[in-house]
Design a protein around this motif. Structure first.
Motif, PDB file in Angstrom:
ATOM      1  N   ARG A   1      -5.541  -5.127   8.616  1.00 65.60           N
ATOM      2  CA  ARG A   1      -6.857  -5.041   7.977  1.00 65.60           C
ATOM      3  C   ARG A   1      -6.754  -3.998   6.887  1.00 65.60           C
ATOM      4  O   ARG A   1      -6.555  -2.821   7.167  1.00 65.60           O
ATOM      5  CB  ARG A   1      -7.914  -4.668   9.002  1.00 65.60           C
ATOM      6  N   ILE A   2      -6.835  -4.456   5.654  1.00 64.94           N
ATOM      7  CA  ILE A   2      -6.642  -3.583   4.499  1.00 64.94           C
ATOM      8  C   ILE A   2      -7.851  -3.724   3.584  1.00 64.94           C
ATOM      9  O   ILE A   2      -8.263  -4.840   3.270  1.00 64.94           O
ATOM     10  CB  ILE A   2      -5.351  -3.951   3.740  1.00 64.94           C
ATOM     11  N   ASP A   3      -8.396  -2.596   3.160  1.00 67.38           N
ATOM     12  CA  ASP A   3      -9.531  -2.616   2.232  1.00 67.38           C
ATOM     13  C   ASP A   3      -9.010  -2.687   0.815  1.00 67.38           C
ATOM     14  O   ASP A   3      -8.381  -1.748   0.327  1.00 67.38           O
ATOM     15  CB  ASP A   3     -10.380  -1.367   2.435  1.00 67.38           C
ATOM     16  N   TRP A   4      -9.255  -3.796   0.141  1.00 65.11           N
ATOM     17  CA  TRP A   4      -8.781  -4.009  -1.222  1.00 65.11           C
ATOM     18  C   TRP A   4      -9.774  -3.512  -2.270  1.00 65.11           C
ATOM     19  O   TRP A   4      -9.508  -3.577  -3.453  1.00 65.11           O
ATOM     20  CB  TRP A   4      -8.511  -5.497  -1.443  1.00 65.11           C
TER      21      TRP A   4
ATOM     22  N   ALA B   1     -11.678 -11.604  -6.603  1.00 64.36           N
ATOM     23  CA  ALA B   1     -11.788 -11.438  -5.147  1.00 64.36           C
ATOM     24  C   ALA B   1     -12.222 -12.737  -4.474  1.00 64.36           C
ATOM     25  O   ALA B   1     -11.799 -13.028  -3.351  1.00 64.36           O
ATOM     26  CB  ALA B   1     -12.743 -10.304  -4.807  1.00 64.36           C
ATOM     27  N   ASP B   2     -13.045 -13.515  -5.166  1.00 62.95           N
ATOM     28  CA  ASP B   2     -13.509 -14.787  -4.599  1.00 62.95           C
ATOM     29  C   ASP B   2     -12.376 -15.783  -4.390  1.00 62.95           C
ATOM     30  O   ASP B   2     -12.519 -16.738  -3.622  1.00 62.95           O
ATOM     31  CB  ASP B   2     -14.566 -15.418  -5.502  1.00 62.95           C
ATOM     32  N   THR B   3     -11.261 -15.597  -5.077  1.00 68.72           N
ATOM     33  CA  THR B   3     -10.132 -16.526  -4.958  1.00 68.72           C
ATOM     34  C   THR B   3      -9.110 -16.080  -3.917  1.00 68.72           C
ATOM     35  O   THR B   3      -8.180 -16.817  -3.615  1.00 68.72           O
ATOM     36  CB  THR B   3      -9.399 -16.686  -6.303  1.00 68.72           C
ATOM     37  N   VAL B   4      -9.258 -14.879  -3.406  1.00 68.74           N
ATOM     38  CA  VAL B   4      -8.292 -14.306  -2.461  1.00 68.74           C
ATOM     39  C   VAL B   4      -8.771 -14.584  -1.035  1.00 68.74           C
ATOM     40  O   VAL B   4      -9.858 -14.173  -0.647  1.00 68.74           O
ATOM     41  CB  VAL B   4      -8.123 -12.789  -2.711  1.00 68.74           C
ATOM     42  N   LYS B   5      -7.937 -15.265  -0.267  1.00 67.58           N
ATOM     43  CA  LYS B   5      -8.287 -15.675   1.102  1.00 67.58           C
ATOM     44  C   LYS B   5      -7.200 -15.218   2.069  1.00 67.58           C
ATOM     45  O   LYS B   5      -6.303 -15.975   2.433  1.00 67.58           O
ATOM     46  CB  LYS B   5      -8.450 -17.196   1.179  1.00 67.58           C
ATOM     47  N   PHE B   6      -7.273 -13.960   2.489  1.00 71.92           N
ATOM     48  CA  PHE B   6      -6.224 -13.381   3.325  1.00 71.92           C
ATOM     49  C   PHE B   6      -6.005 -14.173   4.614  1.00 71.92           C
ATOM     50  O   PHE B   6      -4.862 -14.376   5.031  1.00 71.92           O
ATOM     51  CB  PHE B   6      -6.540 -11.917   3.646  1.00 71.92           C
ATOM     52  N   ASP B   7      -7.069 -14.611   5.258  1.00 73.53           N
ATOM     53  CA  ASP B   7      -6.911 -15.376   6.504  1.00 73.53           C
ATOM     54  C   ASP B   7      -6.200 -16.701   6.278  1.00 73.53           C
ATOM     55  O   ASP B   7      -5.387 -17.125   7.096  1.00 73.53           O
ATOM     56  CB  ASP B   7      -8.272 -15.615   7.168  1.00 73.53           C
TER      57      ASP B   7
ATOM     58  N   ILE C   1       0.808  -1.217   0.000  1.00 74.59           N
ATOM     59  CA  ILE C   1       0.000   0.000   0.000  1.00 74.59           C
ATOM     60  C   ILE C   1       0.846   1.274   0.000  1.00 74.59           C
ATOM     61  O   ILE C   1       0.317   2.357  -0.216  1.00 74.59           O
ATOM     62  CB  ILE C   1      -1.030   0.016   1.160  1.00 74.59           C
ATOM     63  N   ASP C   2       2.141   1.150   0.197  1.00 73.47           N
ATOM     64  CA  ASP C   2       3.041   2.314   0.129  1.00 73.47           C
ATOM     65  C   ASP C   2       3.437   2.657  -1.301  1.00 73.47           C
ATOM     66  O   ASP C   2       4.070   3.686  -1.528  1.00 73.47           O
ATOM     67  CB  ASP C   2       4.308   2.059   0.960  1.00 73.47           C
ATOM     68  N   TYR C   3       3.102   1.800  -2.240  1.00 77.36           N
ATOM     69  CA  TYR C   3       3.397   2.016  -3.665  1.00 77.36           C
ATOM     70  C   TYR C   3       2.098   2.429  -4.364  1.00 77.36           C
ATOM     71  O   TYR C   3       1.264   1.567  -4.658  1.00 77.36           O
ATOM     72  CB  TYR C   3       3.932   0.739  -4.313  1.00 77.36           C
ATOM     73  N   PRO C   4       1.884   3.706  -4.637  1.00 72.01           N
ATOM     74  CA  PRO C   4       0.596   4.144  -5.190  1.00 72.01           C
ATOM     75  C   PRO C   4       0.195   3.437  -6.483  1.00 72.01           C
ATOM     76  O   PRO C   4      -0.961   3.006  -6.622  1.00 72.01           O
ATOM     77  CB  PRO C   4       0.775   5.639  -5.425  1.00 72.01           C
ATOM     78  N   ASN C   5       1.105   3.304  -7.431  1.00 69.81           N
ATOM     79  CA  ASN C   5       0.763   2.672  -8.711  1.00 69.81           C
ATOM     80  C   ASN C   5       0.539   1.174  -8.553  1.00 69.81           C
ATOM     81  O   ASN C   5      -0.401   0.609  -9.114  1.00 69.81           O
ATOM     82  CB  ASN C   5       1.857   2.919  -9.751  1.00 69.81           C
ATOM     83  N   LEU C   6       1.391   0.534  -7.807  1.00 71.72           N
ATOM     84  CA  LEU C   6       1.293  -0.910  -7.593  1.00 71.72           C
ATOM     85  C   LEU C   6       0.037  -1.254  -6.793  1.00 71.72           C
ATOM     86  O   LEU C   6      -0.642  -2.242  -7.072  1.00 71.72           O
ATOM     87  CB  LEU C   6       2.553  -1.394  -6.884  1.00 71.72           C
TER      88      LEU C   6
END
Length: 118
Positions: free
Chosen positions: A113-116, A83-89, A64-69
């Motif tokens: 906790r990051i809002d994607w 998003a359905d394939t991403v399971k942060f926990d 999140i420190d890289y604005p473009n990335l």
């Protein structure tokens, strides 16, 4: 060993810096079209702040420190079905599972906790 870590972490963040610069010029890694290169980079980015930052001590910067990335990663995350394939926990549980050397108590961090969402 410290020397190996120092070399590797420097290379990782030099690569992220190059990708950040590229994404300042183009929407996708290879230009105007979404390609396999973008799809292959995404799982690493999805795991970066929740796992690699802590477990592998890749903590010079967060994604999140890289604005473009960060915009790029969230753009992919917003694509239908991604998003359905991403399971942060699950990522955290895997990288912080009990390990005598790496995590002897098996403590899984609560954050970040990051809002994607865009």
């Amino acid at each position: 060993a410290q020397e190996a870590y120092d070399k590797a972490v420097t290379q990782i963040f030099a690569t992220l810096d190059r990708i950040e610069a590229q994404l300042g010029k183009t929407k996708w890694l290879c230009g105007v079209d979404f390609t396999e290169a973008d799809l292959r980079l995404f799982p690493t980015l999805a795991r970066f702040d929740v796992a690699y930052h802590y477990a592998f001590k890749c903590n010079i910067h967060r994604l999140i420190d890289y604005p473009n990335l960060w915009l790029y990663a969230r753009r992919i995350y917003a694509m239908p079905g991604i998003a359905d394939t991403v399971k942060f926990d699950i990522y955290k549980q895997g990288y912080f599972s009990p390990s005598e050397l790496r995590n002897p108590l098996g403590i899984v961090p609560a954050g970040p906790r990051i809002d994607w969402n865009l």
